[in-house]
Design a protein around this motif. Structure first.
Motif, PDB file in Angstrom:
ATOM      1  N   MET A 193       0.374  -1.421  -0.074  1.00 41.67           N
ATOM      2  CA  MET A 193       0.144  -0.413  -0.078  1.00 41.67           C
ATOM      3  C   MET A 193       0.867   1.102   0.139  1.00 41.67           C
ATOM      4  O   MET A 193       0.294   2.158   0.183  1.00 41.67           O
ATOM      5  N   ASN A 194       1.855   1.253  -0.419  1.00 39.12           N
ATOM      6  CA  ASN A 194       3.073   2.056  -0.252  1.00 39.12           C
ATOM      7  C   ASN A 194       3.824   1.814  -1.276  1.00 39.12           C
ATOM      8  O   ASN A 194       4.566   1.526  -0.881  1.00 39.12           O
ATOM      9  N   PRO A 195       4.818   2.994  -2.074  1.00 37.98           N
ATOM     10  CA  PRO A 195       5.433   2.476  -3.149  1.00 37.98           C
ATOM     11  C   PRO A 195       6.877   2.691  -2.304  1.00 37.98           C
ATOM     12  O   PRO A 195       8.048   1.897  -2.804  1.00 37.98           O
ATOM     13  N   ALA A 196       6.860   3.543  -1.412  1.00 37.78           N
ATOM     14  CA  ALA A 196       8.464   3.810  -1.365  1.00 37.78           C
ATOM     15  C   ALA A 196       8.511   2.860   0.314  1.00 37.78           C
ATOM     16  O   ALA A 196      10.109   1.886  -0.140  1.00 37.78           O
ATOM     17  N   ARG A 197       7.964   2.194   0.739  1.00 34.95           N
ATOM     18  CA  ARG A 197       8.008   0.907   1.715  1.00 34.95           C
ATOM     19  C   ARG A 197       8.558  -0.430   0.814  1.00 34.95           C
ATOM     20  O   ARG A 197       9.370  -1.116   1.356  1.00 34.95           O
ATOM     21  N   SER A 198       8.431   0.076  -0.022  1.00 32.80           N
ATOM     22  CA  SER A 198       8.613  -1.384  -1.224  1.00 32.80           C
ATOM     23  C   SER A 198       9.460  -1.570  -1.885  1.00 32.80           C
ATOM     24  O   SER A 198      10.931  -1.884  -2.247  1.00 32.80           O
ATOM     25  N   ILE A 199       9.663  -0.051  -2.633  1.00 34.74           N
ATOM     26  CA  ILE A 199      10.830   0.625  -3.166  1.00 34.74           C
ATOM     27  C   ILE A 199      12.715   0.264  -2.864  1.00 34.74           C
ATOM     28  O   ILE A 199      13.373   0.111  -2.132  1.00 34.74           O
ATOM     29  N   GLY A 200      12.720   0.699  -1.288  1.00 32.24           N
ATOM     30  CA  GLY A 200      13.288   0.468   0.139  1.00 32.24           C
ATOM     31  C   GLY A 200      13.615  -0.693  -0.817  1.00 32.24           C
ATOM     32  O   GLY A 200      15.242  -1.030  -0.500  1.00 32.24           O
ATOM     33  N   PRO A 201      13.168  -1.827   0.264  1.00 33.07           N
ATOM     34  CA  PRO A 201      13.799  -3.513   0.126  1.00 33.07           C
ATOM     35  C   PRO A 201      14.002  -4.067  -1.232  1.00 33.07           C
ATOM     36  O   PRO A 201      15.315  -4.399  -1.200  1.00 33.07           O
ATOM     37  N   ALA A 202      13.499  -2.924  -2.287  1.00 37.12           N
ATOM     38  CA  ALA A 202      14.116  -3.748  -3.390  1.00 37.12           C
ATOM     39  C   ALA A 202      15.385  -3.317  -3.492  1.00 37.12           C
ATOM     40  O   ALA A 202      15.870  -4.314  -3.844  1.00 37.12           O
ATOM     41  N   LEU A 203      15.686  -2.301  -3.522  1.00 40.26           N
ATOM     42  CA  LEU A 203      16.580  -1.562  -4.337  1.00 40.26           C
ATOM     43  C   LEU A 203      18.062  -1.859  -3.566  1.00 40.26           C
ATOM     44  O   LEU A 203      18.782  -2.795  -4.013  1.00 40.26           O
ATOM     45  N   ILE A 204      17.941  -1.626  -2.055  1.00 40.33           N
ATOM     46  CA  ILE A 204      18.967  -2.333  -1.282  1.00 40.33           C
ATOM     47  C   ILE A 204      19.326  -3.983  -1.376  1.00 40.33           C
ATOM     48  O   ILE A 204      20.626  -4.750  -0.990  1.00 40.33           O
ATOM     49  N   SER A 205      17.931  -4.567  -1.368  1.00 43.09           N
ATOM     50  CA  SER A 205      18.117  -5.997  -1.822  1.00 43.09           C
ATOM     51  C   SER A 205      18.598  -6.596  -3.347  1.00 43.09           C
ATOM     52  O   SER A 205      18.929  -8.402  -3.266  1.00 43.09           O
ATOM     53  N   GLY A 206      17.882  -5.936  -4.430  1.00 39.62           N
ATOM     54  CA  GLY A 206      18.651  -5.901  -5.493  1.00 39.62           C
ATOM     55  C   GLY A 206      17.306  -7.081  -6.187  1.00 39.62           C
ATOM     56  O   GLY A 206      17.130  -7.658  -7.278  1.00 39.62           O
ATOM     57  N   HIS A 207      16.129  -7.242  -5.543  1.00 40.61           N
ATOM     58  CA  HIS A 207      14.693  -7.896  -6.115  1.00 40.61           C
ATOM     59  C   HIS A 207      13.892  -7.082  -6.334  1.00 40.61           C
ATOM     60  O   HIS A 207      12.792  -6.674  -5.717  1.00 40.61           O
ATOM     61  N   HIS A 232       9.028  -7.796  -9.441  1.00 46.17           N
ATOM     62  CA  HIS A 232       8.238  -7.485  -9.179  1.00 46.17           C
ATOM     63  C   HIS A 232       7.811  -5.909  -9.025  1.00 46.17           C
ATOM     64  O   HIS A 232       6.655  -5.410  -8.425  1.00 46.17           O
ATOM     65  N   LEU A 233       8.266  -4.800  -8.345  1.00 42.24           N
ATOM     66  CA  LEU A 233       8.601  -3.918  -7.964  1.00 42.24           C
ATOM     67  C   LEU A 233       7.444  -3.284  -8.872  1.00 42.24           C
ATOM     68  O   LEU A 233       6.852  -2.154  -8.059  1.00 42.24           O
ATOM     69  N   TRP A 234       7.606  -2.920  -9.892  1.00 45.09           N
ATOM     70  CA  TRP A 234       6.672  -2.181 -10.657  1.00 45.09           C
ATOM     71  C   TRP A 234       4.863  -1.983  -9.883  1.00 45.09           C
ATOM     72  O   TRP A 234       3.937  -1.802 -10.120  1.00 45.09           O
ATOM     73  N   ILE A 235       4.362  -3.603  -9.773  1.00 42.18           N
ATOM     74  CA  ILE A 235       3.244  -3.795  -9.238  1.00 42.18           C
ATOM     75  C   ILE A 235       2.927  -2.733  -8.292  1.00 42.18           C
ATOM     76  O   ILE A 235       1.780  -2.156  -7.595  1.00 42.18           O
TER      77      ILE A 235
END
Length: 237
Positions: free
Chosen positions: A193-207, A210-213
């Motif tokens: 429910m929050n792009p920032a909440r998903s972007i942070g872990p995705a960028l640092i972990s490299g995964h 599915h971030l676009w969702i």
């Protein structure tokens, strides 16, 4: 000068004061988003490290409590968005300044990324760092994230524009919705429910697969709540 002009002519704003107020708002958004990602995704990581000591319910409650706490702590400074989707939706509703939108988004993203970087330092062996990943199909998660954020934003804009008494319960109402939605939808779509909440872990972990969702669906869901709120408001009047 006439008495009318003396009463109604406002002095020009001091640029230094305006800049200082803006910096406070951005710092509040940075800190609030940092706390949200650090505590929320931190709960996910620690649950994995401790073999389920926190539990799924505990993770959902953690997200709700940290959102509620940060609203009460920082809401009177920045409005406590802590969410790019919320900031964009408020801008669409003309309840937030367009010139502050990009600085807010950058502050929120910076807080989220730094929180995930902190968790990476504390738990270097953890692969995903709380990254939101669909357990089913991408379409399923896209639709669920849209619906979840739609209702979250509907609650946010209602408690943010209501009476003073209603505003006093804003943190409890919004935190409650976050916990509720994370509790039942988390195992399926992650209930970001929050792009920032998903972007942070995705960028640092490299995964990033599915971030676009978790960027498109929450923003679209939050924006979609604005015309519905307007219809409900007009019907009430």
């Amino acid at each position: 000068m006439s008495l009318y002009l003396q009463k109604n002519l406002k002095p020009a704003a001091n640029p230094a004061v305006v800049i200082n107020q803006a910096m406070k708002k951005l710092l509040a958004e940075f800190l609030g988003t940092y706390a949200l990602v650090f505590a929320g995704t931190g709960a996910i990581i620690i649950d994995q490290q401790s073999h389920g000591a926190i539990t799924h319910v505990g993770i959902a409650v953690t997200f709700g409590l940290v959102v509620m706490s940060m609203i009460y702590a920082l809401g009177d400074v920045s409005g406590a968005h802590f969410n790019p989707g919320v900031s964009i939706a408020f801008t669409v509703a003309k309840r937030f300044s367009m010139r502050m939108l990009v600085p807010y988004l950058l502050s929120q993203l910076a807080g989220a990324v730094l929180a995930s970087a902190t968790l990476k330092y504390l738990f270097p062996a953890n692969e995903f760092l709380g990254t939101t990943i669909p357990s089913g199909t991408e379409l399923q998660s896209l639709i669920m994230e849209f619906i979840l954020t739609f209702f979250l934003m509907l609650v946010i804009i209602n408690v943010a524009t209501g009476s003073k008494e209603q505003g006093m319960f804003a943190g409890l109402a919004i935190g409650g919705v976050v916990a509720l939605e994370a509790m039942f939808a988390g195992p399926v779509c992650g209930a970001s429910m929050n792009p920032a909440r998903s972007i942070g872990p995705a960028l640092i972990s490299g995964h990033l697969e599915h971030l676009w969702i978790y960027i498109i669906a929450p923003v679209a869901g939050a924006v979609a709540a604005i015309p519905v709120f307007s219809i409900l408001k007009n019907e009430k009047k």
